[in-house]
Each structure stands twice: as C-alpha cells, then as structure tokens.
Design a protein around this motif. Structure first.
Motif, PDB file in Angstrom:
ATOM      1  N   TRP B  35       0.848  -1.183   0.000  1.00  0.00           N
ATOM      2  CA  TRP B  35       0.000   0.000   0.000  1.00  0.00           C
ATOM      3  C   TRP B  35       0.889   1.239   0.000  1.00  0.00           C
ATOM      4  O   TRP B  35       1.851   1.323   0.765  1.00  0.00           O
ATOM      5  N   PHE B  36       0.525   2.184  -0.880  1.00  0.00           N
ATOM      6  CA  PHE B  36       1.269   3.433  -1.006  1.00  0.00           C
ATOM      7  C   PHE B  36       0.324   4.607  -0.779  1.00  0.00           C
ATOM      8  O   PHE B  36      -0.885   4.507  -0.965  1.00  0.00           O
ATOM      9  N   ARG B  37       0.930   5.722  -0.467  1.00  0.00           N
ATOM     10  CA  ARG B  37       0.209   6.988  -0.388  1.00  0.00           C
ATOM     11  C   ARG B  37       0.830   7.926  -1.416  1.00  0.00           C
ATOM     12  O   ARG B  37       2.061   7.973  -1.554  1.00  0.00           O
ATOM     13  N   GLN B  38      -0.016   8.684  -2.137  1.00  0.00           N
ATOM     14  CA  GLN B  38       0.487   9.649  -3.101  1.00  0.00           C
ATOM     15  C   GLN B  38      -0.174  10.990  -2.843  1.00  0.00           C
ATOM     16  O   GLN B  38      -1.402  11.105  -2.897  1.00  0.00           O
ATOM     17  N   GLY B  43       5.804  12.046  -5.174  1.00  0.00           N
ATOM     18  CA  GLY B  43       5.964  10.635  -5.501  1.00  0.00           C
ATOM     19  C   GLY B  43       5.160   9.770  -4.557  1.00  0.00           C
ATOM     20  O   GLY B  43       4.346  10.253  -3.788  1.00  0.00           O
ATOM     21  N   LEU B  44       5.413   8.483  -4.630  1.00  0.00           N
ATOM     22  CA  LEU B  44       4.701   7.534  -3.782  1.00  0.00           C
ATOM     23  C   LEU B  44       5.481   7.292  -2.500  1.00  0.00           C
ATOM     24  O   LEU B  44       6.705   7.149  -2.519  1.00  0.00           O
ATOM     25  N   THR B  45       4.747   7.202  -1.399  1.00  0.00           N
ATOM     26  CA  THR B  45       5.337   6.840  -0.118  1.00  0.00           C
ATOM     27  C   THR B  45       4.800   5.483   0.276  1.00  0.00           C
ATOM     28  O   THR B  45       3.578   5.290   0.345  1.00  0.00           O
ATOM     29  N   SER B  46       5.694   4.531   0.518  1.00  0.00           N
ATOM     30  CA  SER B  46       5.252   3.205   0.918  1.00  0.00           C
ATOM     31  C   SER B  46       4.720   3.247   2.346  1.00  0.00           C
ATOM     32  O   SER B  46       5.340   3.809   3.242  1.00  0.00           O
ATOM     33  N   LEU B  47       3.544   2.663   2.538  1.00  0.00           N
ATOM     34  CA  LEU B  47       2.928   2.622   3.863  1.00  0.00           C
ATOM     35  C   LEU B  47       3.134   1.264   4.529  1.00  0.00           C
ATOM     36  O   LEU B  47       3.587   1.186   5.668  1.00  0.00           O
ATOM     37  N   LEU B  48       2.746   0.224   3.826  1.00  0.00           N
ATOM     38  CA  LEU B  48       2.830  -1.120   4.383  1.00  0.00           C
ATOM     39  C   LEU B  48       3.107  -2.112   3.266  1.00  0.00           C
ATOM     40  O   LEU B  48       2.587  -1.960   2.165  1.00  0.00           O
ATOM     41  N   LYS B 105      -5.960   1.820  -9.561  1.00  0.00           N
ATOM     42  CA  LYS B 105      -6.066   3.232  -9.925  1.00  0.00           C
ATOM     43  C   LYS B 105      -6.120   4.146  -8.697  1.00  0.00           C
ATOM     44  O   LYS B 105      -6.030   5.360  -8.825  1.00  0.00           O
ATOM     45  N   GLY B 106      -6.272   3.550  -7.535  1.00  0.00           N
ATOM     46  CA  GLY B 106      -6.221   4.337  -6.320  1.00  0.00           C
ATOM     47  C   GLY B 106      -7.570   4.749  -5.772  1.00  0.00           C
ATOM     48  O   GLY B 106      -8.590   4.724  -6.477  1.00  0.00           O
ATOM     49  N   THR B 107      -7.570   5.096  -4.492  1.00  0.00           N
ATOM     50  CA  THR B 107      -8.726   5.687  -3.816  1.00  0.00           C
ATOM     51  C   THR B 107      -8.321   7.074  -3.336  1.00  0.00           C
ATOM     52  O   THR B 107      -7.336   7.212  -2.593  1.00  0.00           O
ATOM     53  N   LEU B 108      -9.063   8.077  -3.770  1.00  0.00           N
ATOM     54  CA  LEU B 108      -8.810   9.455  -3.340  1.00  0.00           C
ATOM     55  C   LEU B 108      -9.556   9.701  -2.041  1.00  0.00           C
ATOM     56  O   LEU B 108     -10.785   9.706  -2.017  1.00  0.00           O
ATOM     57  N   LEU B 109      -8.808   9.875  -0.964  1.00  0.00           N
ATOM     58  CA  LEU B 109      -9.395  10.070   0.361  1.00  0.00           C
ATOM     59  C   LEU B 109      -9.334  11.540   0.757  1.00  0.00           C
ATOM     60  O   LEU B 109      -8.280  12.163   0.663  1.00  0.00           O
ATOM     61  N   THR B 110     -10.470  12.061   1.197  1.00  0.00           N
ATOM     62  CA  THR B 110     -10.530  13.415   1.753  1.00  0.00           C
ATOM     63  C   THR B 110     -11.069  13.315   3.173  1.00  0.00           C
ATOM     64  O   THR B 110     -12.163  12.767   3.374  1.00  0.00           O
ATOM     65  N   VAL B 111     -10.296  13.813   4.126  1.00  0.00           N
ATOM     66  CA  VAL B 111     -10.732  13.845   5.526  1.00  0.00           C
ATOM     67  C   VAL B 111     -11.022  15.302   5.872  1.00  0.00           C
ATOM     68  O   VAL B 111     -10.129  16.143   5.851  1.00  0.00           O
ATOM     69  N   ASN B 112     -12.270  15.568   6.186  1.00  0.00           N
ATOM     70  CA  ASN B 112     -12.708  16.935   6.438  1.00  0.00           C
ATOM     71  C   ASN B 112     -12.599  17.308   7.910  1.00  0.00           C
ATOM     72  O   ASN B 112     -13.028  16.547   8.772  1.00  0.00           O
TER      73      ASN B 112
END
Lengths: 117, 113
Positions: B35-38, B43-48, B105-112
């Motif tokens: 799992w990555f975060r972008q 670039g991509l940051t590896s999470l796990l 293709k990823g999941t775009l997460l928005t935390v409000n």
C-alpha cells in the motif's frame, strides 16, 4: 541519505520534440524501475534495470521510448517525437536486490510531469 | 494478466472516523502486496508491505490485511485526520517476473476537519 531524485520536475514540450528524463536512484540500490502514470490511470510499468543483466523493456509502449542506465547509478528515459498521448507523470523507483535475486521494497522519486502541447 | 481494482474510487469522511479501503486482485499467486500513499505533485510513499505468507501488517493507525486465496486486501485507517487526505494506491508483485508491480487506480481520500 538522499532518496530517489528525478529531473526535471516539470517539462512542457511541443509535439514532435524529443525529451530526456533523468533518475538518480538511492546509492547502493542495484534495481531501478520506470513507471508512467497517465491522468486517471494506475501506474504502468515501463522498464526494469538490475545490475549488469539485460533490462526488461517489456512495458515500453512504443519504439519511441528508450532508457539507459550507467552501471548502478543514473538512468535516463528518452521519448522521441513526443505525442500528446505521452503526457503523464513519469516515476522512477529503486530498490535493493536481496538473496535469490528477489527485489526488495521499491522507493519512488517525486516524478517528472511531462506535458506535450 | 494480473489486474488490480480499488474500491471506492473516492471517499470523503469527517475527521476522527475509522475507514476501510479495499483492494482486489485477479491472480492470487502473488509475492507480496504493498500500500502506497500519493500526495498531489509528489511521488509515492510506501505505507505497508505484506508478504504473501503474512495475513496483516500494522504501522501506527494503519492496518493492512491480506487474504491471498480470495484476492483481497484492506487498508484500515483509525481515527482519520485531515493530514491523511491523499490518494492511496494498492500494488501487487506477481507473475513470472518477481519485480513488476501492478497498481490499482487508487482511492482518493478526503478527511474533512
């Protein structure tokens, strides 16, 4: 230690021109990868370099694309006669290769955003 | 040919909520899943990274599980924060070449806030 670096960060070019993108991997990482990320798409594998082995070029989309790597250091990705469909973010990654030639975790650079007008 | 699908494509939640991102893959013969975060323009940051022999990995508020036989992985984020807003990518290493990553293709997460 520095991470993977890429240059330029942004490149705008006219259709038909050639472009060269550069990647500096993490020191000591023998494996290097190029990926392409087009808008709304997942990352696509382009090419893989590992030490002195022949690179895996199976992901290159056309013969306009080529890549080179000098030893275990810098790599350049060249796109000739650019087309608008080449517009994308080009990401480079590097990794160690452990025993049994199994690549380890990949570390990514910030990418080069290429826009072909 | 390996295919990776991520659901949902986008997710918006209020701060503090726990959430789950889903990843599925068609070929269960994988070496590992990552799992990555972008973040935008980054670039991509590896999470796990979960090896095929493992069932889960944890790092701070993140927990990733892997069910190789069913071709699924989930990324659980506890007590979400606005700083968690990013695109989360799932990738698997599989096939005859043990180095190629196949990405969703990823999941775009928005935390409000």
């Amino acid at each position: 230690g520095a991470g993977v670096s890429q240059s330029p960060s942004n490149k705008v070019t006219e259709k038909g021109k050639d472009v060269e993108l550069r990647c500096d991997p993490i020191s000591g990482h023998t494996a290097l990868y190029w990926y392409r990320q087009r808008l709304g798409q997942g990352l696509e594998f382009l090419i893989y370099f590992q030490g002195n082995s022949a690179p895996d070029k199976s992901g290159l989309p056309s013969d306009r694309f080529s890549a080179e790597r000098t030893g275990e250091s810098v790599s350049t990705l060249t796109i000739q006669r650019t087309q608008q469909e080449d517009s994308a973010v080009y990401l480079c990654a590097s990794s160690l290769v452990l025993g049994l030639r199994i690549p380890h975790e990949q570390y990514f650079g910030p990418g080069t955003r290429l826009t072909v007008t | 040919k390996q295919e990776v699908t991520q659901i949902p494509a986008a997710l918006s939640v209020p701060e503090g909520e726990n959430l789950v991102l889903n990843c599925s893959f068609t070929d269960s013969a994988i070496y590992n899943l990552q799992w990555f975060r972008q973040d935008p323009g980054k670039g991509l940051t590896s999470l796990l990274l979960i090896q095929s022999s493992q069932r889960e990995q944890t790092s701070g508020r993140l927990n990733a599980s892997l069910d190789k036989s069913s071709g699924r992985s989930t990324l659980y984020i506890a007590a979400s924060q606005p700083g968690d807003s990013a695109t989360y990518l799932c990738a698997v290493r599989s096939g005859g070449s043990n180095y190629k990553l196949t990405f969703g293709k990823g999941t775009l997460l928005t935390v409000n806030p």
